[in-house]
Design a protein around this motif. Sequence first.
Motif, PDB file in Angstrom:
ATOM      1  N   ILE A   1       1.393  -2.022  -3.795  1.00 52.03           N
ATOM      2  CA  ILE A   1       1.767  -1.725  -2.401  1.00 52.03           C
ATOM      3  C   ILE A   1       0.865  -2.538  -1.468  1.00 52.03           C
ATOM      4  O   ILE A   1       1.331  -3.111  -0.477  1.00 52.03           O
ATOM      5  CB  ILE A   1       1.628  -0.214  -2.103  1.00 52.03           C
ATOM      6  CG1 ILE A   1       2.532   0.613  -3.032  1.00 52.03           C
ATOM      7  CG2 ILE A   1       1.916   0.084  -0.622  1.00 52.03           C
ATOM      8  CD1 ILE A   1       4.019   0.354  -2.913  1.00 52.03           C
TER       9      ILE A   1
ATOM     10  N   ALA B   1       2.201  -5.939  -1.448  1.00 53.63           N
ATOM     11  CA  ALA B   1       3.446  -6.050  -0.677  1.00 53.63           C
ATOM     12  C   ALA B   1       3.161  -6.101   0.818  1.00 53.63           C
ATOM     13  O   ALA B   1       3.907  -6.712   1.587  1.00 53.63           O
ATOM     14  CB  ALA B   1       4.361  -4.866  -1.000  1.00 53.63           C
TER      15      ALA B   1
ATOM     16  N   LEU C   1       9.916  -1.863  -5.268  1.00 54.04           N
ATOM     17  CA  LEU C   1       9.563  -2.836  -4.222  1.00 54.04           C
ATOM     18  C   LEU C   1      10.802  -3.612  -3.785  1.00 54.04           C
ATOM     19  O   LEU C   1      11.025  -3.817  -2.587  1.00 54.04           O
ATOM     20  CB  LEU C   1       8.481  -3.803  -4.738  1.00 54.04           C
ATOM     21  CG  LEU C   1       7.075  -3.201  -4.873  1.00 54.04           C
ATOM     22  CD1 LEU C   1       6.135  -4.164  -5.588  1.00 54.04           C
ATOM     23  CD2 LEU C   1       6.491  -2.816  -3.504  1.00 54.04           C
TER      24      LEU C   1
ATOM     25  N   VAL D   1      11.150  -6.179  -0.759  1.00 54.79           N
ATOM     26  CA  VAL D   1       9.981  -7.014  -1.093  1.00 54.79           C
ATOM     27  C   VAL D   1      10.351  -7.915  -2.275  1.00 54.79           C
ATOM     28  O   VAL D   1      11.013  -7.471  -3.224  1.00 54.79           O
ATOM     29  CB  VAL D   1       8.768  -6.128  -1.477  1.00 54.79           C
ATOM     30  CG1 VAL D   1       7.572  -6.983  -1.903  1.00 54.79           C
ATOM     31  CG2 VAL D   1       8.397  -5.210  -0.329  1.00 54.79           C
TER      32      VAL D   1
ATOM     33  N   ALA E   1       9.627  -9.303  -5.554  1.00 55.32           N
ATOM     34  CA  ALA E   1       8.728  -8.964  -6.665  1.00 55.32           C
ATOM     35  C   ALA E   1       9.387  -9.457  -7.947  1.00 55.32           C
ATOM     36  O   ALA E   1      10.551  -9.162  -8.200  1.00 55.32           O
ATOM     37  CB  ALA E   1       8.510  -7.463  -6.729  1.00 55.32           C
TER      38      ALA E   1
ATOM     39  N   ILE F   1       4.109 -10.784  -6.629  1.00 58.03           N
ATOM     40  CA  ILE F   1       4.613 -10.095  -5.431  1.00 58.03           C
ATOM     41  C   ILE F   1       4.365 -10.974  -4.210  1.00 58.03           C
ATOM     42  O   ILE F   1       3.242 -11.440  -3.989  1.00 58.03           O
ATOM     43  CB  ILE F   1       3.891  -8.731  -5.249  1.00 58.03           C
ATOM     44  CG1 ILE F   1       4.203  -7.812  -6.429  1.00 58.03           C
ATOM     45  CG2 ILE F   1       4.296  -8.066  -3.927  1.00 58.03           C
ATOM     46  CD1 ILE F   1       3.354  -6.543  -6.478  1.00 58.03           C
TER      47      ILE F   1
ATOM     48  N   LEU G   1       8.345  -4.510   4.745  1.00 60.32           N
ATOM     49  CA  LEU G   1       8.930  -3.472   3.875  1.00 60.32           C
ATOM     50  C   LEU G   1       9.954  -2.698   4.689  1.00 60.32           C
ATOM     51  O   LEU G   1       9.634  -2.196   5.768  1.00 60.32           O
ATOM     52  CB  LEU G   1       7.855  -2.488   3.406  1.00 60.32           C
ATOM     53  CG  LEU G   1       6.964  -2.864   2.227  1.00 60.32           C
ATOM     54  CD1 LEU G   1       5.819  -3.757   2.693  1.00 60.32           C
ATOM     55  CD2 LEU G   1       6.380  -1.609   1.584  1.00 60.32           C
TER      56      LEU G   1
ATOM     57  N   ALA H   1       3.272   3.601   0.953  1.00 64.32           N
ATOM     58  CA  ALA H   1       3.948   2.406   1.474  1.00 64.32           C
ATOM     59  C   ALA H   1       4.609   2.667   2.822  1.00 64.32           C
ATOM     60  O   ALA H   1       4.754   1.757   3.647  1.00 64.32           O
ATOM     61  CB  ALA H   1       4.987   1.914   0.458  1.00 64.32           C
TER      62      ALA H   1
END
Length: 438
Positions: free
Chosen positions: A326, A329, A358, A363, A365, A374, A379, A399
Motif C-alpha cells: 500500500i 502504491a 491493487l 494501481v 501491479a 508496483i 488509488l 489504503a
Amino acid sequence: MSSRIDYLVQPGGRLAGRLRVPGDKSISHRSVMLGALASGTTHVTGLLEGEDVLCTLGAFRAMGVQAEGPQDGRLTLHGVGLRGLKPPAQPLDMGNSGTAMRLMTGILAGQSFDSVLIGDESLSKRPMKRVSEPLGAMGAIIETAEGGRPPLRVKGRQKLRGMHYVMPMASAQVKSALLLAGLYAEDETCVTEPAPTRDHTERMLRGFGYDVSVKGATRCVRGGGQLKACDVDVPADISSAAFFLVGASIAPGSELVLEHVGINPTRTGVLDILRLMGADIELLNPREAGGEPVADLRVRYASLKGIEIPRELVPLAIDEFPVLFIAAAAASGETVLAGAEELRVKESDRIAVMAQGLKSLGVEARETPDGIVIHGGRLRGGTIDSHGDHRIAMSFAIAALVAEGAITVRDCKNVDTSFPGFAGLARRAGLDLQVRHD
Ligand code: S3P
C-alpha cells in the motif's frame, strides 16, 4: 456459521495521537508454550488476546495445563514441566495459525502420547512438510494429509535424536519447531538458517533458563534440560504497528506515536524499508523490556518514493509486505520486490491477493513468481476481497487514507486473529471506518 464482517472505509483523513497496538503475536505464542512447559508459575503481561494465541492456549489447556486469564493482557500459567502434558481428548484446533501448528508439532513430536492437529480452511491448505520432514529425520512420526497439508497426526513415544538441519528456506517457524523438539531429543539439535529470521525462540528459551548456543547462522540446543518459569512482558507488535506506520506516512498532515513497540532487529525490516522510501520515523526512548528491545515510534507524513527492496530485508519484514505494498502504491515511481516467494504460502497467497486488490483500485501491479512490481500513483475507491487474510484486510482499510473513493473490504473477521480492536483503534487515530455485519 458465524457472521461475516466487512469494513467500509471513507476516503481521506489523517492519523494523529498516541496509540498502543496489541501484544506481539510471535512472543505471545512462545510465552504460552514455554510457560506451559516450564516448572513453576509464569506471569505474562501484554499478551495478545488474538484468536491465534488463544488457540495455542486452548491446546495446552486441553493437555492439562492450568491457566488464569487472559484478561487485559495478563495470563498466569502453571507450568507442568517438559514431561507433564496429558493426552488431549480431541484433535487440537490451531484455527488460522501457522505459527501455532508448526511450533506445536515440534513440541508434540517429543510427547509420550499421540495427538492430532487441525486448522481452518486457510491453515488446512498450508505446507507442513517443512516441519514434518526434518522432525521425521529426528525420529518423529508425523502423518500429514495429501501434499503435506494438515491435519497432522503426531505419534507419541518416539525416541528423538538430535541432528544438524540446514534449512532450505528462511523460516523462524521451522527453526523454532526443531529447537523445541530438540528439548526432547538425545544430544544436540542444531539449525542453520540461510538468512536471519526472528529470534524470539532463542531469546525466550534463554529467558526460561535454557541454554541456546549461537555460532554464525547456527543455533543449537541440547535435550534433557528444564525450563524455569519466568515473567514475560510482551511488547506491542511491530507487525500491527506497521499498519499505522504506513497510514501516517502516506496521509498528509499525520503525526502519530506508537507506544512500547518491539524493535528486535530481526523484526525491523519494515522500518528500514519505509525509511529507504523516504518515511519519517523516529525511535523515542529506546529501552529493554523482558529481554526484547522496545521503543516508542514517532511517524510523520512524508512523501514516499518507490524503491528496489533489498533482498536481505525480506525475512525481516515478511509479515509487513501487504501494507508495504500500500505504501508502494501511494509512493511516486516503481517499487520492486523479489525473493519473497514465501508470501505465496501465508494466510493467503499474499502476492496474488494484493496484486488483485491493487489492480481493482486502479494501481498498476505486476506479479512475478517471487514478488511484485508496483507503480505508485492514484488509488480509486472500490471493493476488495481480503480472502479471509487479516493482514490484507487491514492493509486495504489503511489504503482508504489516500484513495479517491470509499473502500469496502470484504471478509475481515480474521483481523481478530492478530489484531483484536483494530477497527476501534484505527477510528481513534483518524480513519473513518465502519464495521458492517452481514
Ligand atoms: C512467525 C514466523 C514467520 C511469520 C509468522 C510468525 C513466528 O513465519 O510469517 O507470522 O512467530 O515464528 P515463517 O517463519 O514461516 O516465515
